[in-house]
Scaffold this active site. Structure first.
Site, PDB file in Angstrom:
ATOM      1  N   ASP A 124      -5.591  -5.554   6.345  1.00 44.00           N
ATOM      2  CA  ASP A 124      -6.903  -5.681   5.717  1.00 44.00           C
ATOM      3  C   ASP A 124      -7.904  -4.924   6.574  1.00 44.00           C
ATOM      4  O   ASP A 124      -7.709  -4.767   7.784  1.00 44.00           O
ATOM      5  CB  ASP A 124      -7.331  -7.148   5.631  1.00 44.00           C
ATOM      6  CG  ASP A 124      -6.555  -7.941   4.594  1.00 44.00           C
ATOM      7  OD1 ASP A 124      -6.167  -7.353   3.578  1.00 44.00           O
ATOM      8  OD2 ASP A 124      -6.356  -9.150   4.802  1.00 44.00           O
ATOM      9  N   ASP A 142      -6.329  -5.949  -2.848  1.00 45.65           N
ATOM     10  CA  ASP A 142      -7.064  -7.158  -3.222  1.00 45.65           C
ATOM     11  C   ASP A 142      -8.118  -6.856  -4.284  1.00 45.65           C
ATOM     12  O   ASP A 142      -8.337  -7.659  -5.193  1.00 45.65           O
ATOM     13  CB  ASP A 142      -7.732  -7.778  -1.991  1.00 45.65           C
ATOM     14  CG  ASP A 142      -6.736  -8.204  -0.927  1.00 45.65           C
ATOM     15  OD1 ASP A 142      -5.584  -8.537  -1.287  1.00 45.65           O
ATOM     16  OD2 ASP A 142      -7.100  -8.186   0.259  1.00 45.65           O
TER      17      ASP A 142
END
Length: 172
Positions: A124, A142
């Site tokens: 991330d 995401d």
């Protein structure tokens, strides 16, 4: 929708989603891993490297490794395979539903691939917010997952209701 058209559409969405996510993750690894947080747009966007062993907002990240394997790799892999099979085989999906499901599968597949090659962790690197009001740290996969879920909700709202024509929703 014609099967050939749907397969082309799904293939393009999957390739674009997985390709963009994996490319940006590689950039994050090479440019952000050993760097401090980079701030843009007056702090609205922050880029910093993180590895998430859990799901959304690190949920389940503290579970034992074996439980995370069965939950995030085995179960998610089965869900993705089943959803992809439905997406390819179903004759009832509208184009918006097909795109929505392809975004969900593409985002899930890219994060699932991360877990396979990164000891159960997902890369991330993005964070949005104003002041102390911030999102969790996330990635392009995401975004695809959330966009797909939103489109699926929109498609559901546009679905035929008995006694009404499509497109007449909310008009009396």
């Amino acid at each position: 929708m014609a099967r050939r058209y749907r397969l082309t559409l799904v293939s393009l969405v999957l390739a674009g989603t997985v390709g963009c996510d994996q490319a940006t993750k590689q950039l994050a690894i090479s440019q952000l891993r050993d760097e401090s947080t980079q701030v843009f747009l007056g702090g609205l966007l922050r880029l910093s490297f993180a590895e998430n062993p859990g799901a959304f907002l690190s949920l389940g990240g503290n579970l034992p490794h074996a439980v995370r394997f069965w939950l995030f790799i085995a179960a998610v892999g089965a869900f993705l395979l089943g959803t992809l099979a439905y997406l390819v085989m179903s004759r009832r999906l509208e184009p918006l539903q097909s795109v929505a499901l392809a975004l969900i599968v593409g985002g899930g597949l890219s994060n699932w691939f991360d877990r396979l090659v990164n000891d159960g962790r997902v890369v991330d690197f993005m964070n949005l917010g104003i002041g102390s009001l911030r999102t969790g740290i996330f990635n392009v996969a995401d975004v695809a997952l959330m966009l797909g879920a939103g489109l699926l909700i929109l498609a559901g709202r546009r679905a035929n209701i008995p006694g009404e024509r499509q497109g007449d929703l909310g008009q009396g």
